[in-house]
Design an enzyme around this catalytic site. Structure first.
Site, PDB file in Angstrom:
ATOM      1  N   PHE A  24      46.340  46.151  37.579  1.00  0.00           N
ATOM      2  CA  PHE A  24      46.126  45.164  36.584  1.00  0.00           C
ATOM      3  C   PHE A  24      45.003  45.467  35.589  1.00  0.00           C
ATOM      4  CE2 PHE A  24      43.671  41.357  34.900  1.00  0.00           C
ATOM      5  CZ  PHE A  24      45.006  40.748  34.226  1.00  0.00           C
ATOM      6  N   LYS A  65      33.694  41.904  32.254  1.00  0.00           N
ATOM      7  CA  LYS A  65      33.266  40.832  33.484  1.00  0.00           C
ATOM      8  C   LYS A  65      31.820  40.552  33.780  1.00  0.00           C
ATOM      9  CE  LYS A  65      37.879  40.326  35.465  1.00  0.00           C
ATOM     10  NZ  LYS A  65      38.366  39.318  34.604  1.00  0.00           N
ATOM     11  N   ASP A  78      38.782  52.144  35.958  1.00  0.00           N
ATOM     12  CA  ASP A  78      38.501  50.725  35.708  1.00  0.00           C
ATOM     13  C   ASP A  78      37.696  50.109  36.452  1.00  0.00           C
ATOM     14  OD1 ASP A  78      38.929  47.929  35.117  1.00  0.00           O
ATOM     15  OD2 ASP A  78      40.889  47.995  34.726  1.00  0.00           O
TER      16      ASP A  78
END
Length: 398
Positions: free
Chosen positions: A141, A255, A226
Site C-alpha cells: 500500500f 503522515k 516507504d
C-alpha cells in the site's frame, strides 16, 4: 452542538461513500484521547494511521503552528521563505541524507520517488527512454493515485480504475531472492514498505531488508523505502530500516511528519540523486509551505530527543506481551513491531465486529482486510492505557 446517532446519516448525505467509518462523531481530542459530540471519551488506538504518533494537539506542535499562523502560511515555491531552508536542513540531518524535496501527502511522496527513480534511470543508468521498470511487493500500500493503485494487489483499491501505468513488476513480499531474480537491465528501483502497514502490519523475515540493500547496491538499482507509516518513531526507532542497520537510497516520509496538524510529506536522498530534478520538472503549490515547514521542524525536534522512539520500544513490548496472551482459539496470529500491531482473527470472526465492540467500550481501532484488527496508539500513550487497550480488545474478541 449536539448530534444524535441518527444524525450520522445526515453527516454523510453529501459525502462520497469512499469510507465506512465506525459510528462515532469526534468533536475534541487531546493526547491519546478523543471526545465525541455527546461528551464520551475514547482511547485512540489508531492515531490517524500513524499520522498522530505524538498524540492529538501536542502542545509543541500546536505552538509551532499557532506562531506560524500569525506570520505567513503560504508563499508558493516561486519565492523563498524563512522556514524552508531550516526544515530541509533538519530533515536531511534526521535521515542522514543531504537533499530534501517536500510535498504534501504520502501518495505525492511516492509519486515523487517514482519520478526520481525513472529520471535517474534514463539520465544516469542509461536505461532506454520509457523502458524503466520498478519492482514492488505484493500486498503493498503506497497510496491511491491512479499510478499507484495500478501496481496494487488489493481489488478494493485497484479494480475499475484502469488503464494502469506500465513499468511496475510485483514480487512476493519478504522474498529477497525473488527481487534478485526479477532485476534486469531496465530495473531502476525497488520500492518497498519496511513493514507493510495497510496489509495488516506484515513484518518481513529477519535479514530481508539487509539482503534487499545488498542486492540493489550490487545490481545498480535504487532502494526506495516507504517509511510513511513505519517511520518517525512507530517501530521504536526513527525509521524501521534502522532495525537492520539499513540506509536506503531514498526515504519516503509523510503522515507523522505533519504531527496530525497539517499534511506534510517529503523524500530525502543523496544530492547526486536528487539533482535529477531541475527547475520546472516537479513541483507543488503547497509543498514546503511555511506552515508545513514550521510544524515539520517541531516534529523533527521531538524526534531528536529520542524520547518517542524509546516509548515505542518500551510500550511496544508491553503491548506485545498482552496481545500474545490472547486466546489462540480466537486469534490466528499476532504481529507486533514497536507500538504497532496486527491481530489476525481466526476465519469466521469479522474484524469489523470486534472494532465495533471495542468502540462500545471506549477504544477506537480499525479493521483491515476483513480479519485483521490493527492497532497504532500514539506514542504518548501510558502503560495503564496500553493495558486498558489489551483488556478491551480481549473482551471484544470474546
Amino acid at each position: 452542538m449536539t448530534t444524535t446517532t441518527t444524525d450520522l446519516h445526515a453527516l454523510e448525505a453529501h459525502a462520497a461513500h469512499n469510507y465506512h467509518p465506525l459510528p462515532v462523531v469526534i468533536a475534541e481530542a487531546e493526547g491519546a484521547w478523543v471526545t465525541d459530540v455527546h461528551g464520551r471519551r475514547y482511547l485512540d488506538a489508531l492515531a490517524g494511521y500513524s499520522a498522530l504518533n505524538f498524540g492529538h494537539r501536542h502542545p509543541t506542535l500546536i505552538g509551532a503552528a499557532e506562531a506560524q499562523l500569525r506570520r505567513v502560511t503560504l508563499t508558493s515555491r516561486a519565492f523563498h521563505h524563512d522556514q524552508f531552508g531550516p526544515f530541509c536542513s533538519d530533515l536531511a540531518r534526521l535521515t542522514g541524507m543531504d537533499a530534501v524535496l517536500p510535498m504534501n501527502t504520502g501518495a505525492e511522496a511516492v509519486e515523487t520517488a517514482i519520478k526520481l527513480a525513472r529520471r535517474w534511470g534514463y539520465r544516469v543508468k542509461g536505461v532506454p527512454r520509457d523502458q524503466a521498470t520498478i519492482l514492488v511487493a505484493r500486498e503493498n500500500f503506497h497510496g491511491r493515485t491512479t499510478t499507484i493503485v495500478g501496481f496494487s494487489t488489493d481489488p478494493d483499491a485497484r479494480d475499475d480504475f484502469g488503464p494502469y501505468a506500465p513499468g511496475f513488476r510485483q514480487v512476493p513480499y519478504g522474498d529477497a531472492a525473488a527481487i534478485e531474480a526479477a532485476i534486469d537491465d531496465t530495473t531502476v528501483a525497488v520500492l518497498l514498505e519496511p513493514v507493510q502497514g495497510e496489509a495488516g502490519i506484515r513484518i518481513p523475515p529477519a535479514g530481508y531488508l539487509r539482503e534487499v540493500r545488498r542486492i540493489t547496491h550490487e545490481r545498480g538499482v535504487l532502494f526506495l523505502a516507504d517509511e510513511i507509516q513505519s517511520g518517525l518513531g512507530r517501530t521504536g526507532t526513527t525509521f524501521a530500516c534502522e532495525l537492520e542497520d539499513v540506509v536506503p537510497d531514498v526515504f519516503l516520509l509523510g503522515k507523522a511528519l505533519g504531527g496530525g496538524v497539517v499534511p506534510v510529506s517529503a523524500i530525502t536522498a543523496r544530492r547526486e540523486l536528487m539533482d535529477v530534478f531541475t527547475p520546472g520538472s516537479h513541483g507543488s503549490t503547497f509543498g514546503g509551505n511555511p506552515l508545513a515547514c514550521a510544524v515539520g521542524r517541531a516534529v523533527i525536534g521531538l524526534l531528536e530527543t529520542g524520547e518517542f522512539q524509546a516509548r515505542g520500544r518500551e510500550l511496544g513490548a508491553r503491548l506485545a506481551a498482552g496481545l500474545h496472551a490472547l486466546p489462540s482459539d480466537k486469534v490466528a496470529e499476532v504481529r507486533t513491531i514497536g507500538l504497532w500491531a496486527g491481530i489476525e482473527l481466526v476465519p469466521g470472526r469479522p474484524a469489523r465486529d470486534v472494532c465495533e465492540r471495542m468502540l462500545a467500550n471506549g477504544v477506537l481501532a480499525k479493521d483491515t482486510h476483513e480479519t485483521t484488527v490493527r492497532l497504532a496508539p500514539p506514542l504518548v500513550v501510558t502503560e495503564s492505557e496500553v493495558d486498558r487497550l489489551v483488556e478491551v480488545l480481549a473482551d471484544a474478541i470474546g
